[in-house]
Scaffold this active site. Structure first.
Site, PDB file in Angstrom:
ATOM      1  N   HIS B 217       0.867  -1.187   0.000  1.00 18.63           N
ATOM      2  CA  HIS B 217       0.000   0.000   0.000  1.00 18.63           C
ATOM      3  C   HIS B 217       0.901   1.234   0.000  1.00 18.63           C
ATOM      4  O   HIS B 217       2.100   1.127   0.256  1.00 18.63           O
ATOM      5  CB  HIS B 217      -0.894   0.037   1.249  1.00 18.63           C
ATOM      6  CG  HIS B 217      -2.025  -0.948   1.229  1.00 18.63           C
ATOM      7  ND1 HIS B 217      -1.853  -2.279   1.527  1.00 18.63           N
ATOM      8  CD2 HIS B 217      -3.347  -0.796   0.948  1.00 18.63           C
ATOM      9  CE1 HIS B 217      -3.026  -2.904   1.429  1.00 18.63           C
ATOM     10  NE2 HIS B 217      -3.940  -2.032   1.083  1.00 18.63           N
ATOM     11  N   LYS B 221       0.241   4.307   4.779  1.00 20.84           N
ATOM     12  CA  LYS B 221      -0.550   3.295   5.497  1.00 20.84           C
ATOM     13  C   LYS B 221       0.367   2.476   6.383  1.00 20.84           C
ATOM     14  O   LYS B 221       1.208   1.724   5.910  1.00 20.84           O
ATOM     15  CB  LYS B 221      -1.279   2.377   4.514  1.00 20.84           C
ATOM     16  CG  LYS B 221      -2.160   1.316   5.197  1.00 20.84           C
ATOM     17  CD  LYS B 221      -2.990   0.534   4.191  1.00 20.84           C
ATOM     18  CE  LYS B 221      -3.716  -0.644   4.828  1.00 20.84           C
ATOM     19  NZ  LYS B 221      -4.727  -0.252   5.821  1.00 20.84           N
TER      20      LYS B 221
END
Lengths: 334, 334
Positions: B217, B221
């Protein structure tokens, strides 16, 4: 009724080595005994539980087609599996064939010489409760199923081809216990079923997605993978609109070892499948692969099916005809 | 009751451009008319079917949080979708915010100045039957859900976080129509559900298999993908025995563009997942990937959820609270 083409007369002889080793792998301590057998062969040792009584928790398996690749792999899995015992003779179309299965010699009983039904009746006496595994030939499928039904022998039919509809109808009507499935690779069947479940529950969830399918098998396989076709059907229910004929068949060694990553030692026996789904705008992709080398997954799945069938027989399940989905459904009980 | 922190006073003004273009995308020929609106703003054109009568088959959508990334992406999907119309104002916590959505200007109504409830009541008059999409902030989730319930506005809650249990219980008890789901990517939800179905129906089918999980990601994140965790739970039910903490988190650009193949333009917004299952003897492997770039899949899924909710309201379905599994289950009706 028999499975075979006539061949030269060969006496059926049965010898077994390492039976005690096999029996020793069974759960619990067991004593073995040797009994003489009619026909000049040594009766393989009947397994008796040390606690007394007949060892009916041992799962005895006759593998018809043991001299073939799948039959042999399955027989090996039987020998390896705890609590299972390989019946040291089997029906064959090859005269005088004897197959070594991890030290257990399995004699091929030539059914053009001995009556196949009598061989099964003999096995019922010598290996009570035995289950047949059939890995023979497409042209034998229907006759063999009829034979097993006639003699009340439960069986796992791993052989593909034949008139499936006829066999399924007849076996079901007979009430003879059987597992019949064209694909014994348990995990592949599970994945295939999962894609079917997804398509049933979420129709058109992948509407507009583009599908590409690539499958690689040994170069001797000319037709398209049946598993790939079945899975494509589910993707089409999910909205992909894919034509079966667009499945890319990889059969050349260079692409197999390069692009597909097939290990060289498995070029002659593998089943690699890749499905790729891409969203209309190209921002999302899903990829699913199932890559099988050799025959072990099918052999292990077949032995699982035998164990499953034995439990069903023991519980007198009113349902008698099963497939691998049924076997998988009882996974927790393995 | 409102969602926002007080900010400077900004009058709520609403203007709309290209409304006719948007309306023209609706199914069937439509005439448009402009009506004056109290409050100094131009009432966006109400869509009337050429065949006469109010055009209640147009799905009107207010996107709260339209100035945020997910809200904006969803508003764009609304404008693009045939038969859907974007309400040109929305609740916001940002004073005086106006957001351009593919030519439709959406005015942020600062709820520290105007009462949020009154804004919803006004929208009920001006955009009868409208549905709210909420892509705001975790801390607003519960208050917003209460607000929508209080004013009887059906809604799709795409915002994550908050006290989910409380919200679900309250919304269900209220009988207010709503779709509440933490993951709006329809196809990802379908895959996740398929793995859950496989695990439920075929427990331990992958017993002994080794699982590896890699997810990439955007580097902002910090925590592990919730979707990955949910899917790992299914693989564990299938017999893998995998520890969540062994999920490999890829957050560095080099691995993302190299090993994972994330396109450079999506480094700041992507969700790539790879699950690999390997049999104990190494002869069999399964690989599953779901790779998402950007937000389009979530935006489209959200608009699908709105359409689904409108159909449920029209049919007066006794069930009123839904999730994305429900939306997917009606896939064929899209």
């Amino acid at each position: 009724m028999t499975t075979v083409t006539p061949a030269t007369v060969t006496p059926a002889t049965t010898t077994r080595r390492s039976a005690s080793t096999v029996a020793a792998r069974g759960k619990g301590r067991r004593a073995t005994m040797t009994t003489p057998r009619a026909g000049g062969a040594t009766r393989a040792r009947a397994t008796v539980r040390a606690s007394g009584g007949a060892g009916d928790d041992v799962v005895r398996v006759m593998v018809n087609g043991v001299s073939g690749k799948m039959g042999h792999a399955t027989a090996c899995a039987v020998v390896r599996r705890e609590g299972f015992e390989l019946v040291p003779y089997a029906l064959t179309k090859r005269a005088g064939a004897t197959t070594d299965v991890l030290g257990v010699e399995v004699t091929g009983v030539d059914v053009s010489v001995e009556d196949a039904g009598e061989v099964l009746e003999r096995a019922k006496r010598e290996y009570p409760g035995f289950v047949v595994v059939d890995y023979t030939l497409p042209e034998s499928v229907n006759a063999n199923a009829e034979l097993y039904v006639k003699h009340g022998v439960p069986f796992v039919m791993g052989t593909t081809g034949g008139d499936r509809e006829k066999m399924l109808a007849e076996v079901k009507a007979s009430g003879n216990y059987a597992v019949i499935a064209p694909q014994m690779g348990k995990q592949v069947v599970a994945f295939q079923a999962a894609m079917k479940l997804m398509a049933e529950q979420f129709p058109n969830a992948f509407e507009g997605y583009t599908l590409t399918v690539t499958e690689s098998h040994q170069s001797s396989k000319k037709d398209t993978s049946g598993t790939a076709k079945a899975i494509v059907a589910s993707f089409n229910d999910l909205g992909c609109g894919f034509d079966i004929k667009d499945i890319e068949l990889v059969r050349d060694v260079e692409s197999q070892t390069g692009k597909m990553g097939v290990p060289e030692e498995h070029l002659l026996g593998h089943a690699f499948h890749t499905y790729r789904l891409t969203s209309p705008d190209g921002t999302v992709s899903f990829e699913f692969q199932h890559n099988v080398c050799g025959r072990n997954i099918y052999a292990e799945g077949t032995v699982d099916a035998v164990g499953f069938l034995k439990r069903k027989i023991a519980s007198k399940d009113p349902k008698t005809l099963y497939d691998m989905i049924d076997v998988l459904g009882e996974g927790a009980m393995k």
